[in-house]
Enzyme design. Sequence first.
Site, PDB file in Angstrom:
ATOM      1  N   ASP A 142       0.881  -1.170   0.000  1.00 44.51           N
ATOM      2  CA  ASP A 142       0.000   0.000   0.000  1.00 44.51           C
ATOM      3  C   ASP A 142       0.913   1.213   0.000  1.00 44.51           C
ATOM      4  OD1 ASP A 142      -2.480  -1.350   0.156  1.00 44.51           O
ATOM      5  OD2 ASP A 142      -2.208  -1.660   2.296  1.00 44.51           O
ATOM      6  N   ASP A 194     -13.672  -3.088  -2.166  1.00 41.32           N
ATOM      7  CA  ASP A 194     -13.513  -2.836  -0.728  1.00 41.32           C
ATOM      8  C   ASP A 194     -14.904  -2.887  -0.112  1.00 41.32           C
ATOM      9  OD1 ASP A 194     -10.816  -2.394  -1.197  1.00 41.32           O
ATOM     10  OD2 ASP A 194     -11.018  -0.215  -1.310  1.00 41.32           O
TER      11      ASP A 194
END
Length: 266
Positions: free
Chosen positions: A11, A130
Amino acid sequence: MLTKRIIPCLDVDNGRVVKGLNFESIKDAGDPVELAAKYSKDGADELVFLDITASQEKRKTIKELVSNVAKVIDIPFTVGGGVNSMDDARNILLSGADKVGVNTGAVKNPELLTELMTIFGKQCVVVAIDAKRNYSEDSTKTMFEENGKKFWFEVFIYGGKQETGLDAIQWAKKATELGAGEVLLTSIDKDGTKDGYDILLTKKIVDTVSVPVIASGGCGKPEDMSEIFVKSDVDAALAASIFHYENQSVNQVKKILRDKNISVRL
């Protein structure tokens, strides 16, 4: 029997690898190029690079960084973050990525998935979803019950910051019908908790779509991976914290999985 894939995740925020909890409280985890080289050498099957603030800040994924990562690895490499058009995807692939992850861009413009599939091939197109529990009852959604509470899984965009009203199960089905060749499924509820993947969510998506699914969010130990493989039959497990902070190499994790009769490439 197909081998299960183990995928470290980078990330990236402002050129650094970071890790958060439930998509919040971000802390630094290192240099993306160094970590990518290490994971590739350590036996990772693939690598995922997510520019976590690209969509939020309406800027394009850091092409130069992607290119530098691609130079130091010899495994398939998925890049996501700020992909809203064919040009965005083309730039990422030209920078050295093998696959493109699309989340916000696909929710805003679902036809983008079909365009990407037509030009680059289904195998290049990953829909990133998500999802988070929404405890409101709604007969149009795929409802679940857990500990006496009813809920459905809602899709979030802009790095988990904005709800969409979309049912994650229905969206996964639609996105894969439109052209996504893989689903990268992240549980926001589980993200960074290190207490295991979201089995309920993952199993339902695996049972709903006909393309490979990557489980993400919640891995804290190798046993969490073996559990999600056994209980959901997911194709791949993605993790960040366990590799960034827990001093577990990918190969160590794979050996533990093999001892638990999970088929992995060593």
